[in-house]
Design a protein around this motif. Structure first.
Motif, PDB file in Angstrom:
ATOM      1  N   SER A 167      99.383  45.121  27.155  1.00 44.65           N
ATOM      2  CA  SER A 167     100.222  45.245  26.037  1.00 44.65           C
ATOM      3  C   SER A 167     100.210  43.613  25.357  1.00 44.65           C
ATOM      4  O   SER A 167     100.497  43.482  24.196  1.00 44.65           O
ATOM      5  N   ALA A 168     100.152  42.762  26.114  1.00 49.12           N
ATOM      6  CA  ALA A 168     100.033  41.335  25.846  1.00 49.12           C
ATOM      7  C   ALA A 168      98.611  40.849  25.258  1.00 49.12           C
ATOM      8  O   ALA A 168      98.630  39.877  24.328  1.00 49.12           O
ATOM      9  N   ILE A 169      97.590  41.649  25.460  1.00 49.22           N
ATOM     10  CA  ILE A 169      96.311  41.357  24.861  1.00 49.22           C
ATOM     11  C   ILE A 169      96.047  41.793  23.396  1.00 49.22           C
ATOM     12  O   ILE A 169      96.168  42.757  23.229  1.00 49.22           O
ATOM     13  N   ASN A 170      95.718  40.926  22.623  1.00 45.65           N
ATOM     14  CA  ASN A 170      95.511  40.940  21.292  1.00 45.65           C
ATOM     15  C   ASN A 170      94.536  39.843  20.800  1.00 45.65           C
ATOM     16  O   ASN A 170      94.356  38.757  21.491  1.00 45.65           O
ATOM     17  N   PRO A 171      94.092  39.899  19.708  1.00 42.76           N
ATOM     18  CA  PRO A 171      92.849  38.980  19.257  1.00 42.76           C
ATOM     19  C   PRO A 171      93.661  37.492  19.184  1.00 42.76           C
ATOM     20  O   PRO A 171      92.906  36.812  19.429  1.00 42.76           O
ATOM     21  N   ALA A 172      94.818  37.219  19.143  1.00 38.87           N
ATOM     22  CA  ALA A 172      95.446  36.041  19.163  1.00 38.87           C
ATOM     23  C   ALA A 172      96.032  35.436  20.564  1.00 38.87           C
ATOM     24  O   ALA A 172      96.469  34.208  20.589  1.00 38.87           O
ATOM     25  N   PHE A 173      95.546  36.443  21.381  1.00 35.56           N
ATOM     26  CA  PHE A 173      96.343  35.925  22.893  1.00 35.56           C
ATOM     27  C   PHE A 173      95.640  34.633  23.179  1.00 35.56           C
ATOM     28  O   PHE A 173      94.551  34.475  23.286  1.00 35.56           O
ATOM     29  N   ALA A 230      79.724  28.473  26.178  1.00 39.44           N
ATOM     30  CA  ALA A 230      80.262  29.021  25.062  1.00 39.44           C
ATOM     31  C   ALA A 230      81.798  29.677  25.287  1.00 39.44           C
ATOM     32  O   ALA A 230      82.845  29.519  24.617  1.00 39.44           O
ATOM     33  N   LEU A 231      81.752  30.725  26.304  1.00 36.71           N
ATOM     34  CA  LEU A 231      82.724  31.287  26.535  1.00 36.71           C
ATOM     35  C   LEU A 231      84.100  30.586  27.262  1.00 36.71           C
ATOM     36  O   LEU A 231      85.098  30.676  26.861  1.00 36.71           O
ATOM     37  N   THR A 232      83.897  29.588  27.932  1.00 39.49           N
ATOM     38  CA  THR A 232      84.705  28.505  28.402  1.00 39.49           C
ATOM     39  C   THR A 232      85.290  27.901  27.449  1.00 39.49           C
ATOM     40  O   THR A 232      86.611  27.528  27.487  1.00 39.49           O
ATOM     41  N   ASP A 243      88.178  34.412  19.745  1.00 40.26           N
ATOM     42  CA  ASP A 243      87.011  33.761  19.873  1.00 40.26           C
ATOM     43  C   ASP A 243      86.108  34.389  21.011  1.00 40.26           C
ATOM     44  O   ASP A 243      84.893  34.312  20.269  1.00 40.26           O
ATOM     45  N   ILE A 244      86.507  35.301  21.784  1.00 38.37           N
ATOM     46  CA  ILE A 244      85.605  36.066  22.442  1.00 38.37           C
ATOM     47  C   ILE A 244      84.724  36.914  21.995  1.00 38.37           C
ATOM     48  O   ILE A 244      83.504  37.387  22.015  1.00 38.37           O
ATOM     49  N   GLU A 245      85.746  37.677  20.986  1.00 38.06           N
ATOM     50  CA  GLU A 245      84.950  38.666  20.123  1.00 38.06           C
ATOM     51  C   GLU A 245      84.004  38.097  19.172  1.00 38.06           C
ATOM     52  O   GLU A 245      83.194  38.974  18.826  1.00 38.06           O
ATOM     53  N   ALA A 246      84.398  36.939  18.672  1.00 42.13           N
ATOM     54  CA  ALA A 246      83.375  36.208  17.649  1.00 42.13           C
ATOM     55  C   ALA A 246      82.098  36.168  18.345  1.00 42.13           C
ATOM     56  O   ALA A 246      80.963  36.229  17.747  1.00 42.13           O
TER      57      ALA A 246
END
Length: 76
Positions: free
Chosen positions: A17-23, A56-58, A65-68
């Motif tokens: 439940s804590a995971i969202n795009p702004a996490f 890039a992932l790091t 950012d991961i979604e982008a």
């Protein structure tokens, strides 16, 4: 996206439940380390059939950012 968010939560050892795009991946509760990066690369491959660059992932600071990166990889 729910499978991806569930996988991120498991990798980072936080409640889903804590995971969202702004996490914030660098927050105190997140285990964002080299093992997490490798695990997210595998998760993204499973969920979206694309490979991400580890460096890039790091550099990612948030789930957004991961979604982008995923979207950029899908476009080639």
């Amino acid at each position: 996206m729910s499978e991806f968010y569930a996988g991120i939560a498991e990798i980072l050892e936080v409640d889903e439940s804590a995971i969202n795009p702004a996490f914030d991946l660098h927050s105190a509760e997140a285990a964002w380390d080299s093992l997490a990066v490798v695990s997210v690369i595998a998760l993204v491959d499973d969920c979206f059939s694309v490979m991400l660059n580890g460096q890039a992932l790091t550099a990612c600071a948030t789930v957004s950012d991961i979604e982008a990166l995923v979207e950029a990889a899908k476009k080639g």
